[in-house]
Design a protein around this motif. Sequence first.
Motif, mmCIF file in Angstrom:
data_model
loop_
_atom_site.group_PDB
_atom_site.id
_atom_site.type_symbol
_atom_site.label_atom_id
_atom_site.label_comp_id
_atom_site.label_asym_id
_atom_site.label_seq_id
_atom_site.Cartn_x
_atom_site.Cartn_y
_atom_site.Cartn_z
ATOM 1 N N THR A 47 0.812 -1.210 0.000
ATOM 2 C CA THR A 47 0.000 0.000 0.000
ATOM 3 C C THR A 47 0.852 1.270 0.000
ATOM 4 O O THR A 47 0.310 2.371 0.001
ATOM 5 C CB THR A 47 -0.933 0.031 1.229
ATOM 6 O OG1 THR A 47 -0.133 -0.024 2.420
ATOM 7 C CG2 THR A 47 -1.904 -1.140 1.201
ATOM 8 N N GLU A 48 2.190 1.107 0.004
ATOM 9 C CA GLU A 48 3.091 2.261 0.032
ATOM 10 C C GLU A 48 3.454 2.726 -1.375
ATOM 11 O O GLU A 48 3.668 1.915 -2.266
ATOM 12 C CB GLU A 48 4.402 1.910 0.740
ATOM 13 C CG GLU A 48 4.301 1.692 2.212
ATOM 14 C CD GLU A 48 5.672 1.428 2.802
ATOM 15 O OE1 GLU A 48 6.406 2.412 3.033
ATOM 16 O OE2 GLU A 48 5.985 0.253 2.990
ATOM 17 N N GLU A 49 3.542 4.036 -1.524
ATOM 18 C CA GLU A 49 4.056 4.639 -2.752
ATOM 19 C C GLU A 49 5.479 5.090 -2.432
ATOM 20 O O GLU A 49 5.702 5.834 -1.476
ATOM 21 C CB GLU A 49 3.206 5.835 -3.161
ATOM 22 C CG GLU A 49 1.746 5.514 -3.410
ATOM 23 C CD GLU A 49 1.519 4.669 -4.654
ATOM 24 O OE1 GLU A 49 2.277 4.797 -5.631
ATOM 25 O OE2 GLU A 49 0.570 3.871 -4.637
ATOM 26 N N LEU A 50 6.453 4.632 -3.218
ATOM 27 C CA LEU A 50 7.857 4.917 -2.955
ATOM 28 C C LEU A 50 8.435 5.841 -4.015
ATOM 29 O O LEU A 50 8.109 5.724 -5.202
ATOM 30 C CB LEU A 50 8.663 3.616 -2.921
ATOM 31 C CG LEU A 50 8.158 2.544 -1.952
ATOM 32 C CD1 LEU A 50 8.941 1.258 -2.145
ATOM 33 C CD2 LEU A 50 8.251 3.036 -0.527
ATOM 34 N N ILE A 51 9.314 6.722 -3.585
ATOM 35 C CA ILE A 51 10.025 7.589 -4.513
ATOM 36 C C ILE A 51 11.124 6.769 -5.170
ATOM 37 O O ILE A 51 11.884 6.086 -4.478
ATOM 38 C CB ILE A 51 10.612 8.801 -3.774
ATOM 39 C CG1 ILE A 51 9.483 9.643 -3.185
ATOM 40 C CG2 ILE A 51 11.506 9.627 -4.697
ATOM 41 C CD1 ILE A 51 9.943 10.730 -2.252
ATOM 42 N N PRO A 52 11.241 6.811 -6.483
ATOM 43 C CA PRO A 52 12.238 5.996 -7.175
ATOM 44 C C PRO A 52 13.675 6.532 -7.029
ATOM 45 O O PRO A 52 14.263 7.076 -7.966
ATOM 46 C CB PRO A 52 11.769 6.007 -8.630
ATOM 47 C CG PRO A 52 10.924 7.213 -8.762
ATOM 48 C CD PRO A 52 10.350 7.491 -7.408
ATOM 49 N N ALA A 53 14.246 6.377 -5.842
ATOM 50 C CA ALA A 53 15.623 6.804 -5.571
ATOM 51 C C ALA A 53 16.588 5.694 -5.976
ATOM 52 O O ALA A 53 16.270 4.508 -5.872
ATOM 53 C CB ALA A 53 15.781 7.121 -4.087
ATOM 54 N N ASP A 54 17.786 6.076 -6.419
ATOM 55 C CA ASP A 54 18.779 5.099 -6.863
ATOM 56 C C ASP A 54 19.118 4.059 -5.800
ATOM 57 O O ASP A 54 19.422 2.918 -6.112
ATOM 58 C CB ASP A 54 20.070 5.803 -7.299
ATOM 59 C CG ASP A 54 19.957 6.419 -8.682
ATOM 60 O OD1 ASP A 54 19.017 6.067 -9.428
ATOM 61 O OD2 ASP A 54 20.816 7.249 -9.020
#
Length: 70
Positions: free
Chosen positions: A39-46
């Motif tokens: 249910t989490e939205e994650l920032i696409p960090a390297d």
Amino acid sequence: MLIELVVGAGSSMDGASLAAVRSEAWPSHAVIVNIRRGTEELIPADSLQLLAGDYLYILTDDTDIAALHT
């Protein structure tokens, strides 16, 4: 075009950092804009480690879609 790609269990992306995935023959016109884990939205960090079941939302053009599904 926005596509959804699921990280498969045991795939080359399972357990890899986003930076490693992008460095391996990643299409030049494909940008990961969002990652959903449960249910989490994650920032696409390297530094983000991808896990089986993660959903990647990728903005790309028609010519790079086949390369993303390999």
